[in-house]
Structure formats: C-alpha cells, structure tokens
Design a protein around this motif. Structure first.
Motif, PDB file in Angstrom:
ATOM      1  N   LEU A   1       0.824  -1.206   0.000  1.00  0.00           N
ATOM      2  CA  LEU A   1       0.000   0.000   0.000  1.00  0.00           C
ATOM      3  C   LEU A   1       0.856   1.253   0.000  1.00  0.00           C
ATOM      4  CD1 LEU A   1      -2.819  -0.959   2.532  1.00  0.00           C
ATOM      5  CD2 LEU A   1      -3.029  -0.718   0.063  1.00  0.00           C
ATOM      6  N   SER A   2       1.993   1.209   0.687  1.00  0.00           N
ATOM      7  CA  SER A   2       2.849   2.395   0.730  1.00  0.00           C
ATOM      8  C   SER A   2       3.389   2.728  -0.652  1.00  0.00           C
ATOM      9  CB  SER A   2       4.007   2.179   1.716  1.00  0.00           C
ATOM     10  OG  SER A   2       4.843   1.111   1.286  1.00  0.00           O
ATOM     11  N   ILE A   3       3.792   1.700  -1.392  1.00  0.00           N
ATOM     12  CA  ILE A   3       4.285   1.929  -2.753  1.00  0.00           C
ATOM     13  C   ILE A   3       3.157   2.441  -3.641  1.00  0.00           C
ATOM     14  CG2 ILE A   3       5.209   0.793  -4.812  1.00  0.00           C
ATOM     15  CD1 ILE A   3       6.842  -0.983  -3.030  1.00  0.00           C
ATOM     16  N   GLU A   4       1.974   1.855  -3.502  1.00  0.00           N
ATOM     17  CA  GLU A   4       0.845   2.302  -4.312  1.00  0.00           C
ATOM     18  C   GLU A   4       0.499   3.765  -4.026  1.00  0.00           C
ATOM     19  OE1 GLU A   4      -2.444  -0.320  -3.739  1.00  0.00           O
ATOM     20  OE2 GLU A   4      -1.209  -2.097  -4.033  1.00  0.00           O
ATOM     21  N   GLU A   5       0.478   4.145  -2.749  1.00  0.00           N
ATOM     22  CA  GLU A   5       0.119   5.526  -2.412  1.00  0.00           C
ATOM     23  C   GLU A   5       1.166   6.509  -2.916  1.00  0.00           C
ATOM     24  OE1 GLU A   5      -2.785   6.359  -1.360  1.00  0.00           O
ATOM     25  OE2 GLU A   5      -3.305   4.238  -1.314  1.00  0.00           O
ATOM     26  N   GLN A   6       2.438   6.149  -2.814  1.00  0.00           N
ATOM     27  CA  GLN A   6       3.483   7.009  -3.372  1.00  0.00           C
ATOM     28  C   GLN A   6       3.305   7.156  -4.881  1.00  0.00           C
ATOM     29  OE1 GLN A   6       7.549   6.012  -1.840  1.00  0.00           O
ATOM     30  NE2 GLN A   6       6.433   4.758  -0.368  1.00  0.00           N
ATOM     31  N   PHE A   7       2.960   6.056  -5.521  1.00  0.00           N
ATOM     32  CA  PHE A   7       2.727   6.098  -6.960  1.00  0.00           C
ATOM     33  C   PHE A   7       1.544   7.010  -7.298  1.00  0.00           C
ATOM     34  CE2 PHE A   7       0.196   4.316 -10.470  1.00  0.00           C
ATOM     35  CZ  PHE A   7       1.085   4.497 -11.517  1.00  0.00           C
ATOM     36  N   TYR A   8       0.453   6.891  -6.533  1.00  0.00           N
ATOM     37  CA  TYR A   8      -0.737   7.708  -6.795  1.00  0.00           C
ATOM     38  C   TYR A   8      -0.464   9.190  -6.565  1.00  0.00           C
ATOM     39  CZ  TYR A   8      -3.310   3.291  -6.679  1.00  0.00           C
ATOM     40  OH  TYR A   8      -3.755   2.021  -6.923  1.00  0.00           O
ATOM     41  N   LEU A   9       0.456   9.495  -5.668  1.00  0.00           N
ATOM     42  CA  LEU A   9       0.797  10.892  -5.402  1.00  0.00           C
ATOM     43  C   LEU A   9       1.685  11.479  -6.494  1.00  0.00           C
ATOM     44  CD1 LEU A   9       1.497  10.811  -1.553  1.00  0.00           C
ATOM     45  CD2 LEU A   9      -0.423  11.935  -2.712  1.00  0.00           C
ATOM     46  N   LEU A  10       2.536  10.652  -7.080  1.00  0.00           N
ATOM     47  CA  LEU A  10       3.525  11.158  -8.034  1.00  0.00           C
ATOM     48  C   LEU A  10       3.083  11.052  -9.485  1.00  0.00           C
ATOM     49  CD1 LEU A  10       6.813   9.754  -6.431  1.00  0.00           C
ATOM     50  CD2 LEU A  10       6.000  12.118  -6.423  1.00  0.00           C
ATOM     51  N   TRP A  11       2.498   9.918  -9.875  1.00  0.00           N
ATOM     52  CA  TRP A  11       2.215   9.694 -11.292  1.00  0.00           C
ATOM     53  C   TRP A  11       1.173  10.646 -11.866  1.00  0.00           C
ATOM     54  CZ3 TRP A  11       3.921   8.260 -15.714  1.00  0.00           C
ATOM     55  CH2 TRP A  11       3.048   7.960 -16.757  1.00  0.00           C
ATOM     56  N   PRO A  12       0.012  10.847 -11.240  1.00  0.00           N
ATOM     57  CA  PRO A  12      -0.998  11.730 -11.852  1.00  0.00           C
ATOM     58  C   PRO A  12      -0.501  13.139 -12.149  1.00  0.00           C
ATOM     59  CG  PRO A  12      -2.002  10.416 -10.143  1.00  0.00           C
ATOM     60  CD  PRO A  12      -0.539  10.191 -10.036  1.00  0.00           C
ATOM     61  N   PRO A  13       0.167  13.833 -11.189  1.00  0.00           N
ATOM     62  CA  PRO A  13       0.651  15.172 -11.539  1.00  0.00           C
ATOM     63  C   PRO A  13       1.726  15.163 -12.618  1.00  0.00           C
ATOM     64  CG  PRO A  13       1.408  14.552  -9.342  1.00  0.00           C
ATOM     65  CD  PRO A  13       0.384  13.551  -9.754  1.00  0.00           C
ATOM     66  N   LEU A  14       2.578  14.130 -12.613  1.00  0.00           N
ATOM     67  CA  LEU A  14       3.594  14.046 -13.652  1.00  0.00           C
ATOM     68  C   LEU A  14       2.962  13.823 -15.023  1.00  0.00           C
ATOM     69  CD1 LEU A  14       6.361  11.894 -11.910  1.00  0.00           C
ATOM     70  CD2 LEU A  14       6.455  14.347 -12.464  1.00  0.00           C
ATOM     71  N   LEU A  15       1.925  12.982 -15.068  1.00  0.00           N
ATOM     72  CA  LEU A  15       1.239  12.742 -16.328  1.00  0.00           C
ATOM     73  C   LEU A  15       0.527  14.009 -16.805  1.00  0.00           C
ATOM     74  CD1 LEU A  15       0.331  10.810 -18.550  1.00  0.00           C
ATOM     75  CD2 LEU A  15      -1.600  10.163 -17.095  1.00  0.00           C
ATOM     76  N   LEU A  16      -0.138  14.699 -15.891  1.00  0.00           N
ATOM     77  CA  LEU A  16      -0.813  15.951 -16.263  1.00  0.00           C
ATOM     78  C   LEU A  16       0.187  16.979 -16.762  1.00  0.00           C
ATOM     79  CD1 LEU A  16      -3.439  16.322 -13.388  1.00  0.00           C
ATOM     80  CD2 LEU A  16      -3.882  15.794 -15.797  1.00  0.00           C
ATOM     81  N   LEU A  17       1.338  17.042 -16.129  1.00  0.00           N
ATOM     82  CA  LEU A  17       2.384  17.969 -16.561  1.00  0.00           C
ATOM     83  C   LEU A  17       2.862  17.617 -17.965  1.00  0.00           C
ATOM     84  CD1 LEU A  17       4.289  20.310 -15.825  1.00  0.00           C
ATOM     85  CD2 LEU A  17       5.875  18.608 -14.877  1.00  0.00           C
ATOM     86  N   ALA A  18       3.042  16.322 -18.222  1.00  0.00           N
ATOM     87  CA  ALA A  18       3.482  15.881 -19.550  1.00  0.00           C
ATOM     88  C   ALA A  18       2.439  16.203 -20.603  1.00  0.00           C
ATOM     89  CB  ALA A  18       3.794  14.390 -19.528  1.00  0.00           C
ATOM     90  N   LEU A  19       1.165  15.960 -20.282  1.00  0.00           N
ATOM     91  CA  LEU A  19       0.103  16.227 -21.245  1.00  0.00           C
ATOM     92  C   LEU A  19      -0.068  17.727 -21.482  1.00  0.00           C
ATOM     93  CD1 LEU A  19      -2.581  13.624 -20.076  1.00  0.00           C
ATOM     94  CD2 LEU A  19      -1.032  13.468 -22.042  1.00  0.00           C
ATOM     95  N   SER A  20       0.063  18.524 -20.421  1.00  0.00           N
ATOM     96  CA  SER A  20      -0.058  19.976 -20.590  1.00  0.00           C
ATOM     97  C   SER A  20       1.095  20.537 -21.410  1.00  0.00           C
ATOM     98  CB  SER A  20      -0.118  20.664 -19.224  1.00  0.00           C
ATOM     99  OG  SER A  20       1.092  20.454 -18.505  1.00  0.00           O
ATOM    100  N   ALA A  21       2.242  19.856 -21.357  1.00  0.00           N
ATOM    101  CA  ALA A  21       3.396  20.275 -22.153  1.00  0.00           C
ATOM    102  C   ALA A  21       3.317  19.732 -23.582  1.00  0.00           C
ATOM    103  CB  ALA A  21       4.682  19.801 -21.493  1.00  0.00           C
ATOM    104  N   ARG A  22       2.214  19.065 -23.910  1.00  0.00           N
ATOM    105  CA  ARG A  22       1.973  18.518 -25.243  1.00  0.00           C
ATOM    106  C   ARG A  22       3.051  17.517 -25.673  1.00  0.00           C
ATOM    107  NH1 ARG A  22      -2.114  21.293 -27.720  1.00  0.00           N
ATOM    108  NH2 ARG A  22      -2.675  23.317 -26.814  1.00  0.00           N
ATOM    109  N   ILE A  23       3.527  16.762 -24.705  1.00  0.00           N
ATOM    110  CA  ILE A  23       4.484  15.702 -25.025  1.00  0.00           C
ATOM    111  C   ILE A  23       3.746  14.570 -25.728  1.00  0.00           C
ATOM    112  CG2 ILE A  23       6.051  13.974 -24.049  1.00  0.00           C
ATOM    113  CD1 ILE A  23       6.650  15.892 -21.807  1.00  0.00           C
TER     114      ILE A  23
END
Length: 256
Positions: free
Chosen positions: A10-32
């Motif tokens: 669960l700790s790994i999953e929660e860290q992933f949920y905290l990091l991946w969504p904003p990183l993905l949104l940042l990538a998509l907003s940068a039109r990568i």
C-alpha cells in the motif's frame, strides 16, 4: 514479518498515486507526444531493473530489495505503459502477435508460480520486471480480445469471484497465517483450514465493506462511460486473480 507487514504494498501504491498523476498531467499539458511517453516509460522501467540488478550484485539486503519503492515501482509503471499502448488501435497482425505474447505470458507466469521462491536471485535481477511485462501483456491481450481463448478462460466464474475478493484475500491471509492455529481442530489440514478461513473473511470483507465503496465510483461520469467499453470487468477480474499468483512464496518460506 509481523502481522501487518503485508500492507507494505500500500505504501508503494500511495506514493505512486501521489507522483504519477501530476507528472502525467504535466506531460500532457506540455503537449508531449504519447510515443515519447511510451519511450520514456520503457527506459525508466529498464533503468529500475538495472538498478535492482546492481543493488543485488552489491549484496544489498533482501528486505531492502523486496520492499523498496525504487526497486518495485517498475510494476505500476509497466501498467502505465500498457495503458498507453492499449489506447492505440491494433491491426489484425499485431493482435495476432499480442495473442501469441499472451500465451507465452501464461506459460511464463505459470512457470514462475511453480518454481520461484522469495529468495531467488533471478527475481531480483530481472525477474520482477519480467513478471510485470508478462502480466501487462496478458491483461492487455484479454482487454483487447475478451473473446479469445484466454479471455474466455479468465471469465470463468470462480476466477472472477476470486478476482473480486483478491485484494482482501491478500491482506487477510497473512494475518491468519501468523496469528491463528487450527491444528488442534483439523490436525495436518491446518494450512488448508486457514486458507479457507481467509477466503471466508475476505468474502465477508468484500460484501460487507468493500463493495459499498466500490459502488461509489459509478457516480462519476468517466466510470460510467468506461464500464461499457473494452473488455468486461469479468475478464479483468479473472486476469487479476491469475496474476496474483506471481507473488513469490515468501509467506510459506518465512513461516517455515
């Protein structure tokens, strides 16, 4: 391992949920481009596998290797990569290759379930990444072709039902193994009796607690739309209960 150590994932999953969504949104907003994201994820997954292999070669502690976020996050990232890949329309030839890959994945996973143990060096060098790839290809294949042989097999009701309670079973079985003994009642059937007890407790947990919360997701528009697309939940649940067997036999190894 104490009775609650099973929740390490669960700790790994929660860290992933905290990091991946904003990183993905940042990538998509940068039109990568998605193709660049796929390449980046592939390189990251390979880098994690290499990092884990280096740690193993340097004699890192087994618990450090098994429980570290930096050594296990390749699995959820592989899921992200498969999600990006599955969003593309596949040609008939590519689908055929994917189905062949799914069959190979089944063979690989069955072999690992039967032969691997918690302390196998293979798992810590490249094995866990191979597990993630095989599981990802299998789920991608049945999601794309639910009417395939594997898709129909994984839609078998007992597998679907175990898929529904699988995470509760994962959480509860170790607690029972560590704290409950039925030997005085069933003798040598103690292990099987504890397994049956874990199934009953997990089922009660699902129907009395978990289902109340999982039903809440139907209130969201995206959940309602996606529930009618792609593979049926039955196939995905069957895939989950099949791939959960990949967990090395750490419990039996450490309890013996």
């Amino acid at each position: 391992m104490d009775s609650t150590s099973i929740i390490w994932s669960l700790s790994i999953e929660e860290q992933f949920y905290l990091l991946w969504p904003p990183l993905l949104l940042l990538a998509l907003s940068a039109r990568i481009r998605r193709s660049h994201l796929k390449i980046a994820l592939t390189l990251i997954v390979l880098g994690i596998a290499l990092h884990r292999g280096v740690l193993w070669a340097q004699g890192a502690d087994l618990n450090r290797m098994y429980y570290g976020t930096d050594t296990r996050v390749d699995a959820p990232l592989m899921g992200c990569l498969m999600a990006l890949l599955s969003a593309s329309q596949l040609k008939s030839r590519t689908k055929a290759l994917l189905n062949i890959g799914a069959l190979a994945s089944v063979g690989c996973l069955v072999w690992l379930i039967v032969s691997s143990t918690f302390t196998d060096s293979f798992l810590y060098r490249e094995g866990y990444t191979i597990v993630a790839v095989a599981a990802g290809v299998l789920i991608w294949s049945v999601a794309d072709s639910p009417e395939s042989i594997i898709g129909r097999a994984l839609s078998w009701y007992p597998l679907r039902w175990f898929g529904l309670i699988s995470y509760g079973l994962y959480l509860w079985h170790w607690l029972l193994l560590r704290n409950v003994s039925l030997y005085g009642i069933v003798g040598d059937w103690d292990t099987w009796a504890k397994f049956a007890s874990a199934v009953l407790v997990a089922a009660a947990s699902y129907y009395l607690i978990e289902r109340r919360f999982t039903n809440l997701k139907t209130r969201f528009g995206y959940a309602r739309r996606t529930s009618m697309k792609g593979s049926s939940p039955t196939v995905k649940e069957g895939s989950l209960v099949f791939t959960v067997g990949l967990l090395p036999r750490e419990m039996s190894d450490q309890s013996s």
